[in-house]
Design an enzyme around this catalytic site. Structure first.
Site, PDB file in Angstrom:
ATOM      1  N   LYS A  58      41.448  47.774  39.689  1.00 16.33           N
ATOM      2  CA  LYS A  58      41.733  46.374  39.956  1.00 16.33           C
ATOM      3  C   LYS A  58      41.260  46.057  41.369  1.00 16.33           C
ATOM      4  CE  LYS A  58      43.804  42.338  39.518  1.00 16.33           C
ATOM      5  NZ  LYS A  58      43.130  41.297  38.746  1.00 16.33           N
ATOM      6  N   ASN A  82      40.683  33.192  32.627  1.00 19.47           N
ATOM      7  CA  ASN A  82      41.756  33.837  33.359  1.00 19.47           C
ATOM      8  C   ASN A  82      41.782  33.355  34.796  1.00 19.47           C
ATOM      9  OD1 ASN A  82      41.136  36.099  35.516  1.00 19.47           O
ATOM     10  ND2 ASN A  82      39.462  36.206  34.015  1.00 19.47           N
ATOM     11  N   ASN A 141      34.017  42.878  45.598  1.00 16.22           N
ATOM     12  CA  ASN A 141      34.266  41.659  44.829  1.00 16.22           C
ATOM     13  C   ASN A 141      34.031  40.450  45.737  1.00 16.22           C
ATOM     14  OD1 ASN A 141      35.177  39.490  43.355  1.00 16.22           O
ATOM     15  ND2 ASN A 141      37.112  40.422  42.753  1.00 16.22           N
ATOM     16  N   CYS A 144      34.755  36.456  42.613  1.00 14.67           N
ATOM     17  CA  CYS A 144      35.824  35.852  41.810  1.00 14.67           C
ATOM     18  C   CYS A 144      35.817  34.334  41.986  1.00 14.67           C
ATOM     19  CB  CYS A 144      37.174  36.420  42.226  1.00 14.67           C
ATOM     20  SG  CYS A 144      38.567  35.709  41.327  1.00 14.67           S
ATOM     21  N   ASN A 207      30.186  38.484  37.513  1.00 13.19           N
ATOM     22  CA  ASN A 207      31.608  38.182  37.431  1.00 13.19           C
ATOM     23  C   ASN A 207      31.770  36.983  36.496  1.00 13.19           C
ATOM     24  OD1 ASN A 207      34.424  38.027  37.992  1.00 13.19           O
ATOM     25  ND2 ASN A 207      34.071  38.770  40.065  1.00 13.19           N
ATOM     26  N   GLY A 281      35.104  44.938  29.866  1.00 13.86           N
ATOM     27  CA  GLY A 281      36.418  44.437  30.260  1.00 13.86           C
ATOM     28  C   GLY A 281      37.168  43.877  29.075  1.00 13.86           C
TER      29      GLY A 281
END
Length: 319
Positions: A58, A82, A141, A144, A207, A281
């Site tokens: 994560k 999400n 990351n 996002c 992403n 995923g």
């Protein structure tokens, strides 16, 4: 066009899926993507036992973050929206989860990818410095779409900020560094070139798309607690493949493809577009925890049937 070589056991059926990326040997090219299945050590162990070549944690930050209010996920036609909001316990506590499974991962020959985030290069470097001794590679990351507060795509949509983050982590990391890019840009090739120039060893793409939203017409309000979120699942696959295709034509570093992969044929499409490996995923929702074994078997079947190696298919549509 990418010019790196992948070391694949071409003449041994048992090793046909083996590859070497970033100087690391992987038993197969199907990895767990960053997300809910990487929240705990036990979850990562379960994925590892079901055939993944690597598991991605994560996304972890400096301090504990509660994330957005529920509901944080909703199924839509073709996938999911999400808006988790990067919930995590913070790097100091999360390291305990990685330590819990490290030995088991080694025994299973499964590598650990540490996904990290921050709001600037200083925060990224601080998290990287703490996690680097516990993982085989680091994934940044910077993509996002619903994190807010200057995190995620706020960085990945800017070439200069992306360059600074990659450079800061590379300056202290003893393991390969991979930048995870957002598709929500005018030209993803510009971002890819920027992170390559900063020293990134590879790129993960893509992403989630968006942000998007869904409205409950009976309640007359958005379903997600954050109002909007990122789109994942089968519907994003064509866009993800096009982004991988574009990135491959622009840089000389390996690409890990992700976005809507549920079958071996999906994975092969990504590879033909230029991906050396793939991440899964939301596909776990469609085919269960053993989706990794299933996809590996399907890739192997395709290669053997057509008398091909992975080297033969990676980037082949560019030739």
């Amino acid at each position: 066009m990418s010019n790196f070589n992948i070391n694949v056991g071409e003449n041994n059926i048992n090793n046909i899926l083996n590859l070497n990326l970033f100087g690391i040997n992987f038993k197969n090219p199907v990895f767990l993507a960053a997300g809910v299945m990487g929240e705990t050590g036990s979850a990562m162990r379960r994925i590892a036992k079901n055939g993944a070549g690597a598991v991605c944690t994560k996304s972890i930050g400096i301090e504990k973050k509660p994330g957005h209010n529920n509901p944080t996920m909703v199924e839509v036609e073709g996938g999911f929206l999400n808006a988790m909001g990067l919930p995590n316990p913070g790097i100091d506590e999360y390291i305990e989860e990685i330590e819990y499974v490290r030995k088991q991962m080694h025994e299973l020959d499964v590598k650990i990818i540490g996904s990290i985030y921050g709001k600037n290069e200083k925060e990224f470097a601080e998290v990287a410095e703490k996690i680097v001794d516990y993982v085989d590679l680091i994934e940044l990351n910077i993509s996002c779409p619903h994190a807010g507060g200057g995190y995620g795509s706020s960085i990945g949509q800017d070439c200069n900020l992306s360059h600074k983050v990659v450079s800061s982590v590379k300056n202290l990391s003893d393991v390969p560094v991979v930048a995870k890019l957002t598709p929500n840009v005018t030209d993803i090739k510009e971002i890819a070139v920027s992170v390559e120039d900063a020293g990134a060893d590879g790129i993960t793409a893509i992403n989630t798309l968006g942000p998007g939203m869904v409205i409950d017409i009976d309640a007359k309000k958005p379903i997600l607690g954050n109002i909007y979120g990122g789109m994942s699942g089968k519907a994003v696959k064509p866009i993800a493949i096009k982004n991988v295709y574009d990135i491959y034509s622009a840089v000389d570093i390996p690409i890990i493809g992700v976005g809507g992969i549920t079958t071996g044929r999906d994975a092969i499409e990504f590879m033909m577009a230029g991906a050396s490996a793939v991440q899964v995923g939301t596909g776990v929702y469609y085919r269960g925890y053993d989706i990794f074994n299933k996809i590996n078997d399907e890739i192997k079947e395709y290669l053997l049937k057509n008398e091909l190696s992975m080297n033969d298919i990676i980037g082949c549509v560019h030739k």
